[in-house]
Design a protein around this motif. Structure first.
Motif, mmCIF file in Angstrom:
data_model
loop_
_atom_site.group_PDB
_atom_site.id
_atom_site.type_symbol
_atom_site.label_atom_id
_atom_site.label_comp_id
_atom_site.label_asym_id
_atom_site.label_seq_id
_atom_site.Cartn_x
_atom_site.Cartn_y
_atom_site.Cartn_z
ATOM 1 N N LEU A 115 13.326 -12.494 -3.847
ATOM 2 C CA LEU A 115 12.719 -11.169 -3.797
ATOM 3 C C LEU A 115 11.652 -11.053 -4.882
ATOM 4 C CD1 LEU A 115 12.711 -8.269 -2.657
ATOM 5 C CD2 LEU A 115 14.329 -7.676 -4.452
ATOM 6 N N ASN A 116 11.983 -11.611 -6.059
ATOM 7 C CA ASN A 116 11.014 -11.588 -7.159
ATOM 8 C C ASN A 116 9.772 -12.394 -6.812
ATOM 9 O OD1 ASN A 116 11.564 -11.005 -10.503
ATOM 10 N ND2 ASN A 116 9.702 -12.010 -9.801
ATOM 11 N N VAL A 117 9.994 -13.530 -6.130
ATOM 12 C CA VAL A 117 8.860 -14.341 -5.694
ATOM 13 C C VAL A 117 7.995 -13.540 -4.726
ATOM 14 C CG1 VAL A 117 8.180 -16.428 -4.451
ATOM 15 C CG2 VAL A 117 10.084 -16.506 -6.063
ATOM 16 N N ARG A 118 8.663 -12.789 -3.828
ATOM 17 C CA ARG A 118 7.890 -11.989 -2.882
ATOM 18 C C ARG A 118 7.067 -10.910 -3.590
ATOM 19 N NH1 ARG A 118 11.334 -9.719 1.871
ATOM 20 N NH2 ARG A 118 13.068 -10.523 0.628
ATOM 21 N N MET A 119 7.665 -10.276 -4.620
ATOM 22 C CA MET A 119 6.896 -9.280 -5.385
ATOM 23 C C MET A 119 5.611 -9.907 -5.907
ATOM 24 S SD MET A 119 9.653 -7.794 -8.082
ATOM 25 C CE MET A 119 11.372 -7.671 -7.659
ATOM 26 N N PHE A 168 -1.491 -11.418 -3.792
ATOM 27 C CA PHE A 168 -2.235 -11.355 -2.531
ATOM 28 C C PHE A 168 -3.117 -10.112 -2.511
ATOM 29 C CE2 PHE A 168 -2.697 -10.104 1.919
ATOM 30 C CZ PHE A 168 -3.036 -11.297 2.534
ATOM 31 N N GLY A 169 -2.585 -9.010 -2.975
ATOM 32 C CA GLY A 169 -3.339 -7.759 -2.947
ATOM 33 C C GLY A 169 -4.382 -7.685 -4.040
ATOM 34 N N GLY A 170 -4.068 -8.245 -5.194
ATOM 35 C CA GLY A 170 -4.996 -8.174 -6.322
ATOM 36 C C GLY A 170 -4.269 -7.661 -7.547
ATOM 37 N N PRO A 171 -3.815 -8.576 -8.428
ATOM 38 C CA PRO A 171 -3.094 -8.138 -9.620
ATOM 39 C C PRO A 171 -4.040 -7.433 -10.592
ATOM 40 C CG PRO A 171 -3.495 -10.491 -9.724
ATOM 41 C CD PRO A 171 -3.987 -10.037 -8.373
ATOM 42 N N ALA A 203 0.086 -2.684 -3.601
ATOM 43 C CA ALA A 203 0.676 -1.946 -2.486
ATOM 44 C C ALA A 203 0.062 -2.418 -1.167
ATOM 45 C CB ALA A 203 0.451 -0.447 -2.665
ATOM 46 N N LEU A 204 -1.258 -2.604 -1.184
ATOM 47 C CA LEU A 204 -1.965 -3.106 -0.009
ATOM 48 C C LEU A 204 -1.428 -4.479 0.390
ATOM 49 C CD1 LEU A 204 -4.353 -1.368 0.989
ATOM 50 C CD2 LEU A 204 -5.866 -3.178 0.188
ATOM 51 N N GLY A 205 -1.290 -5.351 -0.593
ATOM 52 C CA GLY A 205 -0.786 -6.699 -0.324
ATOM 53 C C GLY A 205 0.621 -6.645 0.250
ATOM 54 N N ALA A 206 1.440 -5.754 -0.273
ATOM 55 C CA ALA A 206 2.814 -5.640 0.213
ATOM 56 C C ALA A 206 2.836 -5.202 1.667
ATOM 57 C CB ALA A 206 3.596 -4.660 -0.650
ATOM 58 N N PHE A 207 2.029 -4.184 2.001
ATOM 59 C CA PHE A 207 1.998 -3.721 3.390
ATOM 60 C C PHE A 207 1.515 -4.840 4.314
ATOM 61 C CE2 PHE A 207 1.102 0.769 1.637
ATOM 62 C CZ PHE A 207 2.456 0.991 1.488
ATOM 63 N N GLY A 267 -7.327 -11.883 -4.604
ATOM 64 C CA GLY A 267 -6.647 -10.832 -3.848
ATOM 65 C C GLY A 267 -7.531 -9.982 -2.966
ATOM 66 N N VAL A 268 -6.871 -9.169 -2.164
ATOM 67 C CA VAL A 268 -7.551 -8.311 -1.196
ATOM 68 C C VAL A 268 -8.490 -7.334 -1.903
ATOM 69 C CG1 VAL A 268 -7.227 -6.597 0.608
ATOM 70 C CG2 VAL A 268 -5.613 -8.487 0.402
ATOM 71 N N ALA A 269 -8.033 -6.796 -3.034
ATOM 72 C CA ALA A 269 -8.832 -5.795 -3.744
ATOM 73 C C ALA A 269 -10.188 -6.366 -4.142
ATOM 74 C CB ALA A 269 -8.086 -5.302 -4.975
ATOM 75 N N ASP A 270 -10.175 -7.624 -4.630
ATOM 76 C CA ASP A 270 -11.417 -8.273 -5.033
ATOM 77 C C ASP A 270 -12.286 -8.573 -3.814
ATOM 78 O OD1 ASP A 270 -12.848 -9.516 -7.342
ATOM 79 O OD2 ASP A 270 -12.720 -11.269 -6.032
ATOM 80 N N LEU A 271 -11.612 -8.985 -2.716
ATOM 81 C CA LEU A 271 -12.329 -9.247 -1.460
ATOM 82 C C LEU A 271 -13.068 -7.987 -1.001
ATOM 83 C CD1 LEU A 271 -12.711 -11.110 1.151
ATOM 84 C CD2 LEU A 271 -10.727 -9.918 2.032
ATOM 85 N N ALA A 272 -12.343 -6.863 -1.004
ATOM 86 C CA ALA A 272 -12.932 -5.606 -0.545
ATOM 87 C C ALA A 272 -14.135 -5.240 -1.399
ATOM 88 C CB ALA A 272 -11.888 -4.493 -0.600
ATOM 89 N N GLN A 273 -14.051 -5.565 -2.694
ATOM 90 C CA GLN A 273 -15.122 -5.179 -3.612
ATOM 91 C C GLN A 273 -16.365 -6.056 -3.442
ATOM 92 O OE1 GLN A 273 -14.130 -5.256 -7.861
ATOM 93 N NE2 GLN A 273 -13.728 -3.088 -7.601
#
Lengths: 316, 244
Positions: free
Chosen positions: A232-236, A242-245, A252-256, A291-297
């Motif tokens: 579970l910790n690995v998944r966090m 994945f989303g952008g640390p 939250a985006l990465g989790a969804f 991560g996704v956040a950086d991609l979006a930016q």
């Protein structure tokens, strides 16, 4: 996206989740609860891992303690669930202070391995505690419907995200970021690094414990193996990265996104699902390591070259 | 005499190596002390002992008359001691502006606590050191000379009373050195006391009110720049002793 736009978008997502019980199937609601709890966990990992730069593998301890707080309060003492949640938070925060003090002196891989050990130790300890039902676990009284849990976990994710948003703009948060970027320099500039690290650890303990408590109350069963689950910790971590640390909405985006991907894979091609999930992660890390956040930016600025640049910059 | 910094019998041992050997000196308020010596003499170690990056084995450090040598580094920063690093330590992932804003948010007691105000402050200091055109870039995009300027701006944003500069001019060209000297003099005129480590002799001569020479961790000379640089021991340490 402009910050204001982001917040409007986030408000829409929250509104969307809140209305799921009125139109979605029971399965969708349950998926929603799971996704929200995972998002909360990824978001709280973001505080210690993303902002402070300490890759914790001990967050599932907080999650487990939160679950056991609720379970023990309900089963052993017949207390209300709210008291159980508070008990879980208190246990997790105590743990964060007591073990954060020695463990947060380590850095990088050493810190990761030490916190990994904490999870195993907790499993062993709890398996031998009568009050926690030893290795058999505890069965909690059945609670009211899924809608309540969806609302609870949604509220928790909102609060956690607001906390992260505050961190990203506050003096405290800048202290954490300074520690991540260069701890020696941060100390020289006046950041009380020990205190800040422990506060960050305790803050993510609070939110992880609440998530664990809500989850245990929801599935009405808890045993040491599932409470202190390293995977579970690995998944966090995977979801946050994945989303952008170190971003407000990324984890939250990465989790969804990942919860949805793994759910779809699991329902379509059951046996090979985890292999495909692995492929998704590998592809993501090669093409968008930040991560996704950086991609979006940056995608709009660089277009497809964004992926090329990433491959070049992070080639081993 | 009003001493902002007093170092008494300061000693630092790394296992078998005696890096600083019973060094004693004082720095008057509003003065510039030049710290020189060959490579490995212990200059950076001495600065680290004052700034709290290292803890001394023996001896004491007094800041404004109060002993500080047992305080953690961040507490000394809050008291008003700032340093730069010879091997620069920017926050690589942050913008140049936010690098300096960290200094304004933390730093000496009474620093600003609001991010917006800290960034405004940071802008002023970046202008002061001549980095205003790179404010929005990430710190790791800066080249050597600009990183030196950034180190200086970060330290200044902390509003220190005592500034420890560890080779801020190394690697700069003569024009850039002139600029930095002007900046350091301006800083002193604001009432900040300064310790400068430098290898550029011309620069340190024109800057320093006093010079202190370290060799193998020991103080071998101290005094006015012209006197110290004529000292036989100092010349021997730098150039080797004369044949007889």
């Amino acid at each position: 996206m402009k910050p204001a736009l982001k917040f409007i978008f986030a408000a829409l997502v929250v509104g969307g989740f809140a209305t799921v019980p009125s139109w979605g199937s029971a399965v969708l609601v349950q998926f929603g609860i799971n996704a929200l709890i995972l998002a909360t966990l990824a978001q709280s990992w973001n505080i210690i891992g993303g902002y402070t730069g300490y890759p914790s593998f001990g967050n599932s301890v907080f999650y487990g303690l939160g679950g056991y707080g609720v379970a023990i309060a309900l089963v052993q003492y017949q207390l209300p669930s709210a008291v159980g949640l508070i008990l879980g938070v208190v246990l997790a925060v105590l743990f964060a202070f007591l073990l954060g003090l020695p463990v947060l002196r380590l850095r990088g891989h050493y810190f990761a391995i030490a916190t990994l050990g904490l999870t195993e130790v907790m499993t062993a300890i709890v398996s031998n505690l009568d009050i926690a039902g030893r290795n058999v676990g505890l069965i909690l009284p059945l609670a009211k419907g899924d809608t309540l849990f969806l609302e609870l976990s949604l509220a928790l994710l909102v609060v956690t995200t607001l906390a992260v948003a505050w961190i990203s703009r506050s003096r405290f948060g800048f202290g954490l970021i300074a520690i991540r970027e260069n701890e020696v320099a941060a100390a020289v500039m006046g950041v009380n690094t020990t205190l800040y690290k422990i506060l960050a650890f305790a803050l993510c303990a609070v939110f992880s414990a609440l998530a664990g408590g809500i989850h245990a109350y929801w599935i009405t069963y808890l045993d040491p193996g599932s409470a202190f689950d390293v995977s579970l910790n690995v998944r966090m971590i995977i979801m946050a990265v994945f989303g952008g640390p170190g971003t407000i909405f990324g984890p939250a985006l990465g989790a969804f996104a990942l919860a949805a991907i793994s759910e779809i894979l699991a329902s379509k091609i059951t046996s090979l699902a985890s292999i495909f999930f692995g492929v998704v992660i590998v592809v993501a890390i090669i093409f968008m390591p930040r991560g996704v956040a950086d991609l979006a930016q940056n995608f709009r600025r660089f277009g497809w070259r964004y992926f090329q640049e990433n491959i070049k910059a992070h080639r081993v | 005499m009003d001493n902002i910094l007093e170092v008494r019998n300061l000693t630092k041992r790394f296992h078998g190596l005696l890096a600083i050997d019973r060094v004693t000196f004082a720095l008057e308020r509003n003065q510039i002390l030049g710290l020189i010596g060959p490579n490995g003499a212990g200059k950076t170690t001495l600065v680290s002992l004052v700034s709290g990056t290292l803890q001394p084995t023996e001896g004491s450090v007094l800041f404004e008359g109060k002993p500080i040598h047992r305080l953690a580094g961040f507490r000394r920063a809050l008291l008003g001691i700032a340093r730069t690093f010879q091997v620069m330590r920017p926050f690589p992932g942050l913008t140049v502006l936010d690098n300096v804003a960290v200094g304004a948010l933390f730093g000496a007691a009474g620093s600003t606590r609001q991010l917006a105000a800290a960034r405004e402050d940071a802008n002023r200091w970046l202008h002061f050191v001549g980095l205003d055109h790179r404010v929005r870039q990430r710190a790791d995009a800066l080249g050597g000379p600009d990183r030196k300027r950034l180190e200086l701006a970060k330290a200044l944003a902390m509003r220190p009373k005592l500034l420890l500069l560890d080779e801020v001019m190394a690697g700069l060209n003569p024009v850039e050195i002139e600029e930095v000297i002007t900046v350091i003099k301006k800083v002193r005129d604001q009432g900040i006391s300064i310790v400068v480590i430098e290898h550029v002799m011309k620069a340190i001569q024109s800057l320093s009110d006093r010079l202190l020479v370290l060799h193998h961790g020991e103080k071998i000379a101290e005094g006015k720049p012209q006197e110290v640089l004529r000292n036989d021991q100092v010349i021997a340490a730098y150039l080797g002793s004369k044949r007889r």
